[in-house]
Write a protein that holds these residues in place. Structure first.
Motif, PDB file in Angstrom:
ATOM      1  N   SER A 337       0.827  -1.202   0.000  1.00 40.54           N
ATOM      2  CA  SER A 337       0.000   0.000   0.000  1.00 40.54           C
ATOM      3  C   SER A 337       0.863   1.255   0.000  1.00 40.54           C
ATOM      4  N   SER A 338       0.416   2.265  -0.750  1.00 39.79           N
ATOM      5  CA  SER A 338       1.012   3.603  -0.740  1.00 39.79           C
ATOM      6  C   SER A 338       2.507   3.582  -1.054  1.00 39.79           C
ATOM      7  N   VAL A 339       2.890   2.998  -2.155  1.00 39.50           N
ATOM      8  CA  VAL A 339       4.292   3.067  -2.579  1.00 39.50           C
ATOM      9  C   VAL A 339       4.632   4.465  -3.073  1.00 39.50           C
ATOM     10  N   ALA A 340       3.603   5.208  -3.435  1.00 39.71           N
ATOM     11  CA  ALA A 340       3.740   6.617  -3.790  1.00 39.71           C
ATOM     12  C   ALA A 340       2.453   7.300  -3.365  1.00 39.71           C
ATOM     13  N   ASN A 341       2.294   8.554  -3.734  1.00 39.66           N
ATOM     14  CA  ASN A 341       1.126   9.313  -3.309  1.00 39.66           C
ATOM     15  C   ASN A 341      -0.145   8.703  -3.865  1.00 39.66           C
ATOM     16  N   GLY A 342      -0.883   7.973  -3.024  1.00 37.98           N
ATOM     17  CA  GLY A 342      -2.139   7.376  -3.427  1.00 37.98           C
ATOM     18  C   GLY A 342      -2.012   6.194  -4.358  1.00 37.98           C
ATOM     19  N   VAL A 343      -0.814   5.623  -4.478  1.00 37.31           N
ATOM     20  CA  VAL A 343      -0.576   4.527  -5.414  1.00 37.31           C
ATOM     21  C   VAL A 343      -0.334   3.234  -4.637  1.00 37.31           C
ATOM     22  N   ASP A 344      -1.097   2.195  -4.984  1.00 44.80           N
ATOM     23  CA  ASP A 344      -0.905   0.863  -4.412  1.00 44.80           C
ATOM     24  C   ASP A 344      -0.377  -0.069  -5.500  1.00 44.80           C
ATOM     25  N   VAL A 345       0.433  -1.031  -5.100  1.00 47.97           N
ATOM     26  CA  VAL A 345       0.992  -2.025  -6.021  1.00 47.97           C
ATOM     27  C   VAL A 345       0.685  -3.408  -5.470  1.00 47.97           C
ATOM     28  N   TYR A 346       0.170  -4.270  -6.336  1.00 48.72           N
ATOM     29  CA  TYR A 346      -0.054  -5.647  -5.902  1.00 48.72           C
ATOM     30  C   TYR A 346       0.218  -6.589  -7.064  1.00 48.72           C
ATOM     31  N   SER A 347       0.518  -7.843  -6.702  1.00 45.21           N
ATOM     32  CA  SER A 347       0.786  -8.871  -7.711  1.00 45.21           C
ATOM     33  C   SER A 347      -0.221  -9.997  -7.543  1.00 45.21           C
ATOM     34  N   ILE A 348      -0.589 -10.586  -8.664  1.00 47.22           N
ATOM     35  CA  ILE A 348      -1.498 -11.719  -8.664  1.00 47.22           C
ATOM     36  C   ILE A 348      -0.901 -12.824  -9.520  1.00 47.22           C
ATOM     37  N   ARG A 349      -1.307 -14.055  -9.253  1.00 53.19           N
ATOM     38  CA  ARG A 349      -0.834 -15.191 -10.032  1.00 53.19           C
ATOM     39  C   ARG A 349      -1.986 -15.705 -10.883  1.00 53.19           C
ATOM     40  N   GLU A 350      -1.718 -15.888 -12.168  1.00 54.14           N
ATOM     41  CA  GLU A 350      -2.740 -16.325 -13.105  1.00 54.14           C
ATOM     42  C   GLU A 350      -2.302 -17.605 -13.796  1.00 54.14           C
ATOM     43  N   PRO A 351      -3.263 -18.448 -14.218  1.00 50.16           N
ATOM     44  CA  PRO A 351      -2.900 -19.686 -14.923  1.00 50.16           C
ATOM     45  C   PRO A 351      -2.305 -19.382 -16.288  1.00 50.16           C
ATOM     46  N   LEU A 352      -1.540 -20.355 -16.803  1.00 51.79           N
ATOM     47  CA  LEU A 352      -0.857 -20.179 -18.083  1.00 51.79           C
ATOM     48  C   LEU A 352      -1.756 -20.486 -19.270  1.00 51.79           C
ATOM     49  N   GLY A 353      -2.568 -21.538 -19.162  1.00 52.12           N
ATOM     50  CA  GLY A 353      -3.377 -21.989 -20.284  1.00 52.12           C
ATOM     51  C   GLY A 353      -3.310 -23.500 -20.395  1.00 52.12           C
ATOM     52  N   VAL A 354      -2.972 -23.988 -21.579  1.00 52.00           N
ATOM     53  CA  VAL A 354      -2.846 -25.424 -21.807  1.00 52.00           C
ATOM     54  C   VAL A 354      -1.443 -25.872 -21.392  1.00 52.00           C
ATOM     55  N   CYS A 355      -1.377 -26.810 -20.473  1.00 52.35           N
ATOM     56  CA  CYS A 355      -0.102 -27.384 -20.029  1.00 52.35           C
ATOM     57  C   CYS A 355      -0.065 -28.863 -20.432  1.00 52.35           C
ATOM     58  N   ALA A 356       1.132 -29.424 -20.465  1.00 52.19           N
ATOM     59  CA  ALA A 356       1.287 -30.823 -20.870  1.00 52.19           C
ATOM     60  C   ALA A 356       2.247 -31.521 -19.928  1.00 52.19           C
ATOM     61  N   GLY A 357       2.126 -32.848 -19.852  1.00 51.58           N
ATOM     62  CA  GLY A 357       3.001 -33.653 -19.016  1.00 51.58           C
ATOM     63  C   GLY A 357       3.286 -34.991 -19.661  1.00 51.58           C
ATOM     64  N   MET A 358       4.464 -35.543 -19.384  1.00 45.34           N
ATOM     65  CA  MET A 358       4.883 -36.822 -19.952  1.00 45.34           C
ATOM     66  C   MET A 358       5.338 -37.723 -18.819  1.00 45.34           C
ATOM     67  N   CYS A 359       4.831 -38.958 -18.789  1.00 44.65           N
ATOM     68  CA  CYS A 359       5.020 -39.863 -17.658  1.00 44.65           C
ATOM     69  C   CYS A 359       6.138 -40.868 -17.882  1.00 44.65           C
ATOM     70  N   LEU A 360       6.749 -41.289 -16.774  1.00 41.71           N
ATOM     71  CA  LEU A 360       7.680 -42.412 -16.750  1.00 41.71           C
ATOM     72  C   LEU A 360       6.917 -43.700 -16.463  1.00 41.71           C
ATOM     73  N   SER A 361       7.490 -44.811 -16.907  1.00 37.32           N
ATOM     74  CA  SER A 361       6.816 -46.090 -16.685  1.00 37.32           C
ATOM     75  C   SER A 361       6.984 -46.600 -15.261  1.00 37.32           C
ATOM     76  N   ASN A 362       8.077 -46.235 -14.604  1.00 35.19           N
ATOM     77  CA  ASN A 362       8.318 -46.822 -13.288  1.00 35.19           C
ATOM     78  C   ASN A 362       7.586 -46.099 -12.162  1.00 35.19           C
ATOM     79  N   LEU A 363       7.048 -44.912 -12.442  1.00 33.63           N
ATOM     80  CA  LEU A 363       6.311 -44.170 -11.419  1.00 33.63           C
ATOM     81  C   LEU A 363       5.078 -43.518 -12.047  1.00 33.63           C
ATOM     82  N   SER A 364       4.301 -44.297 -12.772  1.00 36.20           N
ATOM     83  CA  SER A 364       3.226 -43.710 -13.566  1.00 36.20           C
ATOM     84  C   SER A 364       2.192 -42.993 -12.708  1.00 36.20           C
ATOM     85  N   ALA A 365       1.775 -43.604 -11.605  1.00 38.15           N
ATOM     86  CA  ALA A 365       0.750 -42.974 -10.766  1.00 38.15           C
ATOM     87  C   ALA A 365       1.290 -41.724 -10.088  1.00 38.15           C
TER      88      ALA A 365
END
Length: 702
Positions: A337-365
């Motif tokens: 809050s108030s990093v300058a005169n009447g100015v607030d700064v905040y960050s948010i986390r948003e999803p990326l979109g389509v993600c992908a994954g590739m599995c190993l046979s020895n630890l599939s689950a």
């Protein structure tokens, strides 16, 4: 009130909205569901598989009496009868065509020439065979009965059955292709609403798993879809060489359909409240715990792991789900809050979109549950490429995810080799790839996908070293070595294959052999199994060659399990516990990752020499020390360069929020919130700005 005009007014039946669909079946199902809700039944008028399909309206199969009345058979009456005849087809018509791997639906004529059906249960399509009747047809067909004979016997038990011999013949054709569920013979879907009188019997098990040799489908937009590929791989039970599944290789067009489905589902899923997403993952966790026996049995049957280790994999996956259930709310943005005169700064986390994954046979689950639950709880959609050697677990997880309420398209599963991996890396709609593989393969995926801005995360496979100091507790250390080296068949990424004894190892050898011989080697599905088979015949041959190469270079074999005979399983890929001593760094058995129930014993003179040996190994990603000296443990912790370190405990499978790779790799494992989300920083100012003739608007100065 005009009664005449009121009676002539027919309820309007709307056509479905045009759109794009991931598959032909999904498009037809959507149209069928919508038609039932409007009071008409959709039927296929003409179709050319993988090209187009023409859909029309089935008026209920009721036709007027075709017998002519000579007394009223005039030209005028003939025209009237023809215009009112049910032989005149309804002009309603839809057209679906496949374009670039996606089915596009358009409406050619959305009007009808008849009233809505008041009771859809009277439609002949609702009088199709039930599950038990289909099984009876299968049994009677095998007994040599003809369709008319089969239908006659069925009608004795169900006099209201309206099916025809032709329909029996169609069922027999379906049975020959491996389909044994009533859902495939329905042309109507259940009505959507509490007042529905027509209900489709639910299948208790996925259709694809009811076949003799199940052909594993793709999972795209909430549906199990058979691949059109002619290239297949047999999934073999390593204990008896029997075929468990037939795995078709996903085509590029099918992968594009999966990516399209994930992209299509992203906007609605990201806007789903985070608490709703968490509740779905919690339900998913509950269902996995309910079906843990089925999942463990599937792992043991496909991979060869013992049931004990298979259950351990499932429980490790449940721990990953515990993290996913809490991740979205525990990792919030920041606000200043108030990093300058009447100015607030905040960050948010948003999803990326389509993600992908590739599995190993020895630890599939474990690998699958590391990846997609964490990704989807942050609002992403996911494409999961299963392991070619054990795809069954991933498909069971897809079933449970759907049952938990995960919307269609959020999770999609494909199967494939390098061509599919390359296509995933090259697809511009895929924003992040999480891959479980060797460091070499992980680097390949990274080098191919990262130039276009795709994030890559790698869970690397490798081996773990154990350094045993002279002051270590003997019984405790031996029990740990036997468990992490032999009981996991040596196939875990962090399995121990190399034990470095500081000082003389002779006093340890006989005790280690004694404990190894006591282990029972048999099929992983046996409840009392301690060591199961390795995953394939090729892997067994490779392990045996690696052992032999060490012997030829001068290594001392004190326990040989290569020729073990397991009662009841003469064709299994079994290798018993094997111990090789006097191994040196120039031997092939040390330089190559073994992935088998083998321990290589080495001797060094000091802890410093042991640390240098571990740091110089190219495929080491974990190291442990067993000692009662705090000074030795501290020195080991500071000097070892591997990503995982254990002190008086073996290196275990890491959780998603802990790095599991070599610290110098280009893509260390990241916390899920960092990898599957992007940070957006917002600066805001809400002053009451003065009029233009007054002072200027304040600005933020650096």
């Amino acid at each position: 009130m005009d009664l005449q005009s009121s009676e002539s007014t027919e309820p309007q039946m709307l056509p479905p909205r045009p759109g794009r669909f991931a598959s032909r079946d999904q498009m037809i199902e959507h149209v069928g569901d919508f038609g039932v809700s409007q009071g008409y039944v959709v039927t296929i008028k003409h179709s050319k598989k993988d090209i187009y399909v023409l859909l029309g309206c089935d008026r209920g199969g009721k036709y007027r009496d075709r017998r002519k009345n000579p007394e009223t058979d005039s030209a005028e009456s003939s025209r009237t009868q023809k215009s009112r005849s049910r032989r005149t087809n309804c002009q309603f018509e839809l057209y679906g065509r496949k374009e670039d791997g996606v089915w596009v639906l358009s409406v050619r004529n959305g009007t009808h020439n008849h009233e809505p059906m008041k009771d859809l249960s009277e439609h002949p399509a609702c009088r199709r065979f039930k599950d038990d009747e289909i099984l009876q047809i299968k049994e009677m067909t095998e007994a040599g009965l003809k369709p008319r004979q089969i239908l006659k016997r069925l009608r004795k038990k169900n006099p209201e059955l309206l099916s025809t011999p032709k329909q029996v013949y169609n069922v027999k054709a379906k049975l020959r292709s491996g389909v044994v569920t009533a859902q495939k013979f329905k042309c109507l879907r259940p009505l959507k609403g509490p007042n529905s009188s027509f209900q489709t019997p639910a299948a208790t098990e996925a259709t694809w798993r009811q076949r003799l040799f199940p052909r594993v489908p793709n999972f795209i937009e909430g549906s199990f879809l058979d691949s059109q590929s002619s290239a297949t791989i047999d999934v073999i039970n390593p204990a008896n060489q029997q075929v468990v599944y037939i795995l078709p290789i996903t085509t590029i067009a099918e992968l594009k359909a999966a990516v399209f489905a994930a992209k299509r589902a992203f906007d609605s899923w990201r806007n789903t409240p985070v608490l709703t997403r968490q509740r779905i993952i919690l339900k998913f966790r509950e269902l996995i715990h309910r079906d843990k026996d089925k999942l463990a049995s599937s792992i043991a049957r496909e991979v060869g792991k013992t049931l004990k280790n298979s259950y351990r994999d499932v429980y490790s996956g449940l721990e990953a789900l515990d993290l996913a259930c809490d991740a979205a709310t525990s990792d919030m943005g920041q606000f200043v809050s108030s990093v300058a005169n009447g100015v607030d700064v905040y960050s948010i986390r948003e999803p990326l979109g389509v993600c992908a994954g590739m599995c190993l046979s020895n630890l599939s689950a474990i690998i699958a549950l590391w990846m997609f639950p964490l990704a989807v709880v942050y609002g992403n959609t996911f494409i999961l490429k299963s392991s070619l050697k054990d795809p069954g677990v991933c498909m069971m997880l897809a079933e449970l995810a759907s049952e938990a309420g995960l919307p269609n398209g959020v999770l999609n599963i494909v199967h494939g080799t390098d061509d599919i991996v390359n296509a995933i890396c090259d697809d511009d709609d895929v924003k992040a790839i999480s891959v479980a593989a060797s460091k070499t393969y992980g680097m390949y995926v990274f080098s191919r996908a990262s130039p276009k801005g795709t994030r890559v995360q790698n869970y690397t496979e490798g081996s773990s070293h154990v350094v045993v100091m002279p002051d270590a507790n003997v019984d405790y250390t031996l029990n740990v070595l036997v468990g992490v080296a032999f009981r996991a068949e040596g196939e875990r990424c962090f399995a121990v294959n190399t034990v470095i004894f500081v000082g003389d190892s002779k006093s340890w050898e006989s005790k280690l052999v004694e404990r190894a011989i006591a282990l029972k080697v048999t099929a992983g599905t046996e409840p009392d199994a301690d060591v199961g088979p390795v995953i394939s015949k090729q892997e067994k041959e490779r392990i045996c060659k690696v052992i032999q190469s060490g012997i030829e270079k001068g290594a001392r074999l004190i326990l040989d399990g290569r020729n073990i005979v397991v009662p009841g399983y003469p064709h299994g890929n079994f290798i018993g516990p094997t111990i090789i001593c006097d191994v040196t760094t120039d031997m092939g058995c040390y330089q190559e990752k073994i992935f088998g129930p083998v321990i290589m014993c080495m001797q060094v003179k000091s802890l410093e020499e042991a640390i240098n040996l571990v740091n110089e190994c190219r495929h080491s990603n974990g190291a442990s020390i067993f000692t009662t000296s705090g000074a030795s443990a501290r020195k080991f912790q500071i000097s070892i360069e591997t990503g995982q370190i254990g002190i008086n405990v073996p290196v275990s499978v890491p959780m998603p929020f802990i790095s599991s790779t070599h610290p110098e790799a280009s893509f260390p494992g990241q916390a899920g919130s960092q990898f599957f989300t992007k940070t957006k920083t917002v600066r805001q100012q809400w002053n009451e700005f003065p009029m233009e003739e007054e002072a200027g608007v304040p600005i933020l100065m650096d």
